[in-house]
Design a protein around this motif. Structure first.
Motif, PDB file in Angstrom:
ATOM      1  N   ALA A 339       0.832  -1.202   0.000  1.00 34.84           N
ATOM      2  CA  ALA A 339       0.000   0.000   0.000  1.00 34.84           C
ATOM      3  C   ALA A 339       0.870   1.257   0.000  1.00 34.84           C
ATOM      4  O   ALA A 339       0.584   2.234  -0.714  1.00 34.84           O
ATOM      5  CB  ALA A 339      -0.927  -0.006   1.216  1.00 34.84           C
ATOM      6  N   HIS A 340       1.947   1.234   0.783  1.00 35.47           N
ATOM      7  CA  HIS A 340       2.861   2.379   0.835  1.00 35.47           C
ATOM      8  C   HIS A 340       3.575   2.560  -0.503  1.00 35.47           C
ATOM      9  O   HIS A 340       3.774   3.690  -0.976  1.00 35.47           O
ATOM     10  CB  HIS A 340       3.875   2.174   1.970  1.00 35.47           C
ATOM     11  CG  HIS A 340       4.749   3.358   2.203  1.00 35.47           C
ATOM     12  ND1 HIS A 340       6.113   3.347   1.991  1.00 35.47           N
ATOM     13  CD2 HIS A 340       4.443   4.625   2.613  1.00 35.47           C
ATOM     14  CE1 HIS A 340       6.614   4.537   2.283  1.00 35.47           C
ATOM     15  NE2 HIS A 340       5.632   5.316   2.664  1.00 35.47           N
ATOM     16  N   PHE A 341       3.946   1.451  -1.132  1.00 38.49           N
ATOM     17  CA  PHE A 341       4.605   1.514  -2.441  1.00 38.49           C
ATOM     18  C   PHE A 341       3.675   2.139  -3.479  1.00 38.49           C
ATOM     19  O   PHE A 341       4.090   3.016  -4.256  1.00 38.49           O
ATOM     20  CB  PHE A 341       5.026   0.114  -2.881  1.00 38.49           C
ATOM     21  CG  PHE A 341       5.383   0.001  -4.329  1.00 38.49           C
ATOM     22  CD1 PHE A 341       6.550   0.573  -4.822  1.00 38.49           C
ATOM     23  CD2 PHE A 341       4.545  -0.671  -5.218  1.00 38.49           C
ATOM     24  CE1 PHE A 341       6.874   0.475  -6.170  1.00 38.49           C
ATOM     25  CE2 PHE A 341       4.866  -0.769  -6.561  1.00 38.49           C
ATOM     26  CZ  PHE A 341       6.033  -0.194  -7.039  1.00 38.49           C
ATOM     27  N   LEU A 342       2.416   1.706  -3.516  1.00 32.87           N
ATOM     28  CA  LEU A 342       1.462   2.242  -4.490  1.00 32.87           C
ATOM     29  C   LEU A 342       1.206   3.725  -4.239  1.00 32.87           C
ATOM     30  O   LEU A 342       1.044   4.503  -5.192  1.00 32.87           O
ATOM     31  CB  LEU A 342       0.155   1.445  -4.421  1.00 32.87           C
ATOM     32  CG  LEU A 342       0.260  -0.028  -4.843  1.00 32.87           C
ATOM     33  CD1 LEU A 342      -1.064  -0.744  -4.619  1.00 32.87           C
ATOM     34  CD2 LEU A 342       0.707  -0.145  -6.299  1.00 32.87           C
ATOM     35  N   GLU A 343       1.199   4.114  -2.978  1.00 32.38           N
ATOM     36  CA  GLU A 343       1.044   5.532  -2.647  1.00 32.38           C
ATOM     37  C   GLU A 343       2.238   6.343  -3.154  1.00 32.38           C
ATOM     38  O   GLU A 343       2.075   7.427  -3.718  1.00 32.38           O
ATOM     39  CB  GLU A 343       0.903   5.678  -1.133  1.00 32.38           C
ATOM     40  CG  GLU A 343       0.704   7.110  -0.674  1.00 32.38           C
ATOM     41  CD  GLU A 343       0.640   7.218   0.841  1.00 32.38           C
ATOM     42  OE1 GLU A 343       0.904   8.323   1.352  1.00 32.38           O
ATOM     43  OE2 GLU A 343       0.341   6.197   1.512  1.00 32.38           O
ATOM     44  N   CYS A 344       3.452   5.784  -2.977  1.00 36.66           N
ATOM     45  CA  CYS A 344       4.659   6.465  -3.441  1.00 36.66           C
ATOM     46  C   CYS A 344       4.708   6.529  -4.969  1.00 36.66           C
ATOM     47  O   CYS A 344       5.264   7.479  -5.536  1.00 36.66           O
ATOM     48  CB  CYS A 344       5.904   5.754  -2.920  1.00 36.66           C
ATOM     49  SG  CYS A 344       6.186   5.956  -1.155  1.00 36.66           S
ATOM     50  N   CYS A 345       4.121   5.524  -5.640  1.00 39.48           N
ATOM     51  CA  CYS A 345       4.100   5.529  -7.100  1.00 39.48           C
ATOM     52  C   CYS A 345       3.361   6.747  -7.635  1.00 39.48           C
ATOM     53  O   CYS A 345       3.741   7.306  -8.684  1.00 39.48           O
ATOM     54  CB  CYS A 345       3.449   4.255  -7.622  1.00 39.48           C
ATOM     55  SG  CYS A 345       4.541   2.824  -7.620  1.00 39.48           S
ATOM     56  N   ARG A 346       2.304   7.164  -6.927  1.00 35.03           N
ATOM     57  CA  ARG A 346       1.545   8.318  -7.385  1.00 35.03           C
ATOM     58  C   ARG A 346       2.369   9.595  -7.318  1.00 35.03           C
ATOM     59  O   ARG A 346       2.169  10.518  -8.109  1.00 35.03           O
ATOM     60  CB  ARG A 346       0.261   8.449  -6.554  1.00 35.03           C
ATOM     61  CG  ARG A 346      -0.788   7.388  -6.874  1.00 35.03           C
ATOM     62  CD  ARG A 346      -2.105   7.667  -6.182  1.00 35.03           C
ATOM     63  NE  ARG A 346      -2.067   7.323  -4.762  1.00 35.03           N
ATOM     64  CZ  ARG A 346      -2.355   6.115  -4.287  1.00 35.03           C
ATOM     65  NH1 ARG A 346      -2.689   5.141  -5.124  1.00 35.03           N
ATOM     66  NH2 ARG A 346      -2.310   5.872  -2.992  1.00 35.03           N
ATOM     67  N   THR A 347       3.299   9.653  -6.363  1.00 34.90           N
ATOM     68  CA  THR A 347       4.128  10.851  -6.192  1.00 34.90           C
ATOM     69  C   THR A 347       5.433  10.769  -6.970  1.00 34.90           C
ATOM     70  O   THR A 347       5.860  11.733  -7.613  1.00 34.90           O
ATOM     71  CB  THR A 347       4.449  11.058  -4.697  1.00 34.90           C
ATOM     72  OG1 THR A 347       3.237  11.085  -3.950  1.00 34.90           O
ATOM     73  CG2 THR A 347       5.220  12.350  -4.489  1.00 34.90           C
ATOM     74  N   ARG A 353      10.070   6.359 -13.628  1.00 35.56           N
ATOM     75  CA  ARG A 353       9.973   6.005 -15.043  1.00 35.56           C
ATOM     76  C   ARG A 353      11.143   6.608 -15.821  1.00 35.56           C
ATOM     77  O   ARG A 353      11.759   5.935 -16.665  1.00 35.56           O
ATOM     78  CB  ARG A 353       8.641   6.504 -15.608  1.00 35.56           C
ATOM     79  CG  ARG A 353       8.432   6.193 -17.078  1.00 35.56           C
ATOM     80  CD  ARG A 353       7.076   6.721 -17.553  1.00 35.56           C
ATOM     81  NE  ARG A 353       6.874   6.426 -18.959  1.00 35.56           N
ATOM     82  CZ  ARG A 353       7.363   7.158 -19.961  1.00 35.56           C
ATOM     83  NH1 ARG A 353       8.096   8.233 -19.690  1.00 35.56           N
ATOM     84  NH2 ARG A 353       7.122   6.823 -21.212  1.00 35.56           N
ATOM     85  N   GLU A 354      11.452   7.872 -15.545  1.00 33.82           N
ATOM     86  CA  GLU A 354      12.583   8.522 -16.217  1.00 33.82           C
ATOM     87  C   GLU A 354      13.896   7.819 -15.874  1.00 33.82           C
ATOM     88  O   GLU A 354      14.768   7.645 -16.731  1.00 33.82           O
ATOM     89  CB  GLU A 354      12.645   9.999 -15.814  1.00 33.82           C
ATOM     90  CG  GLU A 354      11.499  10.837 -16.349  1.00 33.82           C
ATOM     91  CD  GLU A 354      11.563  12.266 -15.847  1.00 33.82           C
ATOM     92  OE1 GLU A 354      12.551  12.607 -15.145  1.00 33.82           O
ATOM     93  OE2 GLU A 354      10.639  13.041 -16.138  1.00 33.82           O
ATOM     94  N   ASN A 355      14.049   7.410 -14.616  1.00 38.78           N
ATOM     95  CA  ASN A 355      15.265   6.696 -14.201  1.00 38.78           C
ATOM     96  C   ASN A 355      15.414   5.376 -14.957  1.00 38.78           C
ATOM     97  O   ASN A 355      16.517   5.001 -15.364  1.00 38.78           O
ATOM     98  CB  ASN A 355      15.235   6.433 -12.695  1.00 38.78           C
ATOM     99  CG  ASN A 355      15.442   7.690 -11.881  1.00 38.78           C
ATOM    100  OD1 ASN A 355      15.867   8.722 -12.408  1.00 38.78           O
ATOM    101  ND2 ASN A 355      15.139   7.625 -10.598  1.00 38.78           N
ATOM    102  N   CYS A 356      14.298   4.671 -15.124  1.00 38.51           N
ATOM    103  CA  CYS A 356      14.331   3.402 -15.860  1.00 38.51           C
ATOM    104  C   CYS A 356      14.809   3.620 -17.285  1.00 38.51           C
ATOM    105  O   CYS A 356      15.656   2.882 -17.793  1.00 38.51           O
ATOM    106  CB  CYS A 356      12.940   2.759 -15.876  1.00 38.51           C
ATOM    107  SG  CYS A 356      12.456   1.966 -14.340  1.00 38.51           S
TER     108      CYS A 356
END
Length: 381
Positions: A339-347, A353-356
């Motif tokens: 849940a924390h990971f998905l929350e961080c994905c929004r921010t 994505r740019e790093n990838c």
């Protein structure tokens, strides 16, 4: 001295002394052909000493510049890309030499002892020296081995759906062998072999985060390593590397002679294995990626890869924000982490994505960059 070491010493002593004593009672005179065998055996031991001495003197102060090393790495990489199978066969040949060469050293010492004893008890001192040499050499080789231990294997009765998914992927991939599952506290997949059985390792967050199709793509990738025999060859090479490293670490005055006799081979093998493992890694990963795309589709492969990369960035940058009040993880920790990971994905998702996409493949990379893998799969986004 342990019971195993005592048994090894007794067997080694018997092999040195008994053949000579038995032949002494049978043969009235020593035939010339036995003297020739003894001369060849002694000559082989002397040549081995000379070769290792020259190797030591030649390389003790040898230095290689960074430019020379980079040029060598580039040449090796090009050779791997041209003919990976030939490169692996040459490594297998050098691995086999590590079995043949110590065996010849030991057999030569046994044969020479036998011939010396036939020429009278005055030569027992030389035979005793050879006996100590073979014992220390055998001790280095035998007691540097380690038993394989595998923990935390999942029970098929407790995880039937996960094992069923692996079985379906294995059937589609054309793999008919046995495979066991291990889940660890990570976000990636891996595969290794122990006791002749392949083990598929899946991170617990990988299983929770990916869709069924994306997880299947990870499984196809790891199955490709089994099918391509990456496990078999690398396992043998890695075991030999670990054995030689442990053998060279064994201390003791008597051990320096066999260690010296093996020094040229061991130094060369350790260098070649580390180079082989590093320089062939990207090639092996590209083959496994292509197999995963063929079996599971490009979209599932790249989406699953992107999620695991995102989770890697999350683990490095934001996971510490997830506060746990106790040293013991609560039962719902992994749910809270997702849940924390998905929350961080929004921010942070756009930054990740740019790093990838900006990731590059450096000289010592073991995997292609994300953009290279996505391009090879035929996906633009």
């Amino acid at each position: 001295m342990t019971a195993a070491a005592a048994a090894l010493f007794a067997a080694n002593l018997a092999l040195h002394v008994l053949p000579g004593l038995l032949l002494t009672g049978i043969l009235p005179v020593v035939p010339m052909w036995l003297d020739i065998i003894g001369a060849v055996a002694g000559g082989f031991l002397l040549v081995s000493i000379a070769v290792n001495a020259v190797f030591f003197l030649k390389n003790r102060n040898k230095k290689v510049s960074t430019a020379e090393m980079m040029a060598w790495i580039e040449r090796e990489k090009q050779g791997i890309e041209r003919d990976f199978r030939s490169y692996r066969r040459s490594m297998a040949g050098f691995y086999a030499l590590g079995i043949v060469y110590p065996t010849l050293l030991i057999l030569s010492a046994y044969l020479l002892s036998c011939v010396l004893i036939l020429h009278g008890f005055i030569w027992l001192i030389a035979a005793a020296v050879l006996c100590i040499f073979t014992y220390t050499l055998l001790r280095l080789l035998v007691f540097s081995l380690e038993r394989e231990k595998v923990n935390y294997v999942l029970d098929r009765r407790d995880f039937p759906k996960l094992y069923q998914l692996v079985a379906e992927c294995a059937e589609r991939a054309g793999y008919r062998g046995k495979i066991e599952l291990i889940v660890n506290a990570s976000w990636s997949g891996a595969v290794f072999e122990a006791g002749g059985v392949p083990y598929l390792v899946l991170g617990v967050q990988l299983v929770r985060l990916l869709t069924r199709e994306e997880l299947s793509s990870v499984i196809y990738h790891e199955l490709a390593h089994i099918i391509n025999r990456d496990l078999k060859s690398n396992l043998y090479f890695a075991r030999a590397s670990a054995r030689w490293e442990r053998a060279t670490e064994i201390r003791g005055f008597a051990n320096w002679i066999p260690k010296f006799m093996l020094s040229a081979y061991v130094v060369k093998y350790l260098f070649l294995y580390q180079s082989f493992d590093l320089l062939t890694a990207i090639h092996r990963e590209r083959l496994a990626d292509a197999f995963a795309v063929e079996c599971g589709g490009a979209r599932a492969f790249t989406d699953g890869l992107a999620k695991t990369n995102y989770f890697g960035y999350y683990n490095q940058e934001r996971r510490s924000d997830l506060v746990v009040d106790s040293e013991i993880l609560p039962p719902d920790f992994y749910e809270r982490e997702i849940a924390h990971f998905l929350e961080c994905c929004r921010t942070w998702g756009e930054k990740w994505r740019e790093n990838c996409l900006r990731e590059i493949t450096v000289t010592y990379s073991t995997h292609p960059s994300f953009s290279e893998r996505m391009q090879a799969a035929g996906c633009e986004d």
